[in-house]
Design an enzyme around this catalytic site. Structure first.
Site, PDB file in Angstrom:
ATOM      1  NE  ARG A  49      -2.092  -1.515   3.576  1.00  0.00           N
ATOM      2  CZ  ARG A  49      -2.606  -1.684   4.792  1.00  0.00           C
ATOM      3  NH1 ARG A  49      -3.897  -1.488   4.989  1.00  0.00           N
ATOM      4  NH2 ARG A  49      -1.853  -2.049   5.794  1.00  0.00           N
ATOM      5  CG  ASP A  51       2.486   6.380   2.588  1.00  0.00           C
ATOM      6  OD1 ASP A  51       1.528   5.699   2.985  1.00  0.00           O
ATOM      7  OD2 ASP A  51       3.575   6.453   3.186  1.00  0.00           O
ATOM      8  NE  ARG A 196       8.126   9.846   1.990  1.00  0.00           N
ATOM      9  CZ  ARG A 196       6.945  10.349   2.374  1.00  0.00           C
ATOM     10  NH1 ARG A 196       5.858   9.585   2.364  1.00  0.00           N
ATOM     11  NH2 ARG A 196       6.860  11.599   2.773  1.00  0.00           N
TER      12      ARG A 196
END
Length: 264
Positions: A49, A51, A196
């Site tokens: 999933r 973002d 990230r």
């Protein structure tokens, strides 16, 4: 009948993968398009999933349906009902024991960072940007220290719902192509915001704030407060999901597609 799909999308056009009340997510658009072909409601399950703002060149999803349609209908027919920023690349019939998420044995992410004094315009939203010069050799040294089985708690978002922070990083690589720095990560699974946060730490190394060994200190600390800020989603791509070769998927279950960014 269970159908697996390969999906590509530009994440800056959506509010992430997972369905929301506003119906502005990748899942919402795909489920509506699939329902139009199936003539019944459809629920998708994906390998990872993503973002809001995160892109995918090789997302994998599956759904169950009680009607029979040619596989081409799940590709060309569905694409005719989708916005231009998302497309189904392939469809395959699989057994009901296949699960896009739980059957996956590893995933690959790539972060594309434009490293130049002036921000990009044409690729805005499709690449990250950092204005100070970065030492790709130091970042490559630091990235190699991430490989192996580690507790990645220092790179985990506060709201992460993963049961364990222990992940196996098969490969972590950094290289430069002109004004672009490319970060490649291959692991059995990833925590929320993990890539990230890793890129943020490696950029701190690249700009000289910390030596490459600092990432080892972060791993041992197992505490997010000691690490660098989370890097923007713009340049992040889910570009690979791997499965056991017995599944009837393209490339014997190794679904890898490197984002095609014009690198100078």
């Amino acid at each position: 009948m269970r159908i697996a799909l390969g999906v590509e999308y530009a994440g800056d056009a959506f509010r992430g993968w997972q369905s929301q009340a506003n119906a502005l997510t990748v899942q919402d658009h795909l489920e509506a398009a699939l329902a139009g072909i199936a003539g019944q409601s459809v629920r998708l399950h994906c390998a990872g999933r993503t973002d809001a703002g995160v892109h995918a060149t090789a997302q994998v999803a599956h759904f169950d349906v009680s009607v029979v349609r040619p596989l081409g209908a799940w590709v060309r027919g569905v694409n005719n009902k989708l916005p231009r920023s998302v497309a189904v690349r392939w469809a395959a019939e699989v057994s009901e024991t296949f699960h896009a998420r739980f059957s996956a044995v590893s995933r690959r992410y790539r972060y594309v960072l434009h490293n130049a004094p002036v921000r990009p315009a044409i690729l805005s939203g499709r690449v990250g940007w950092f204005h100070l010069p970065l030492n790709e050799h130091a970042m490559s040294d630091a990235a190699a220290r991430l490989e192996g089985l580690h507790d990645f708690s220092s790179f985990r978002a506060a709201g992460c719902q993963a049961k364990s922070p222990l992940k196996v990083m098969h490969e972590a690589r950094v290289h430069r192509q002109g004004e672009y720095v490319i970060f490649d990560f291959w692991a059995n699974a990833f925590l929320h915001h993990m890539v990230r946060n890793l890129v943020g730490a490696l950029v701190y190394v690249g700009k000289g704030t910390y030596p490459p060994a600092w990432v080892e200190e972060l791993l041992h600390a197992r505490d997010r407060v000691h690490a660098a800020p989370t890097f923007p989603a713009d340049g992040l791509y889910l570009c690979g999901v791997e499965y056991q070769p017995h599944w009837p998927l393209p490339n014997e279950g190794r679904i890898i597609a490197v984002p095609r960014i014009p690198l100078s």
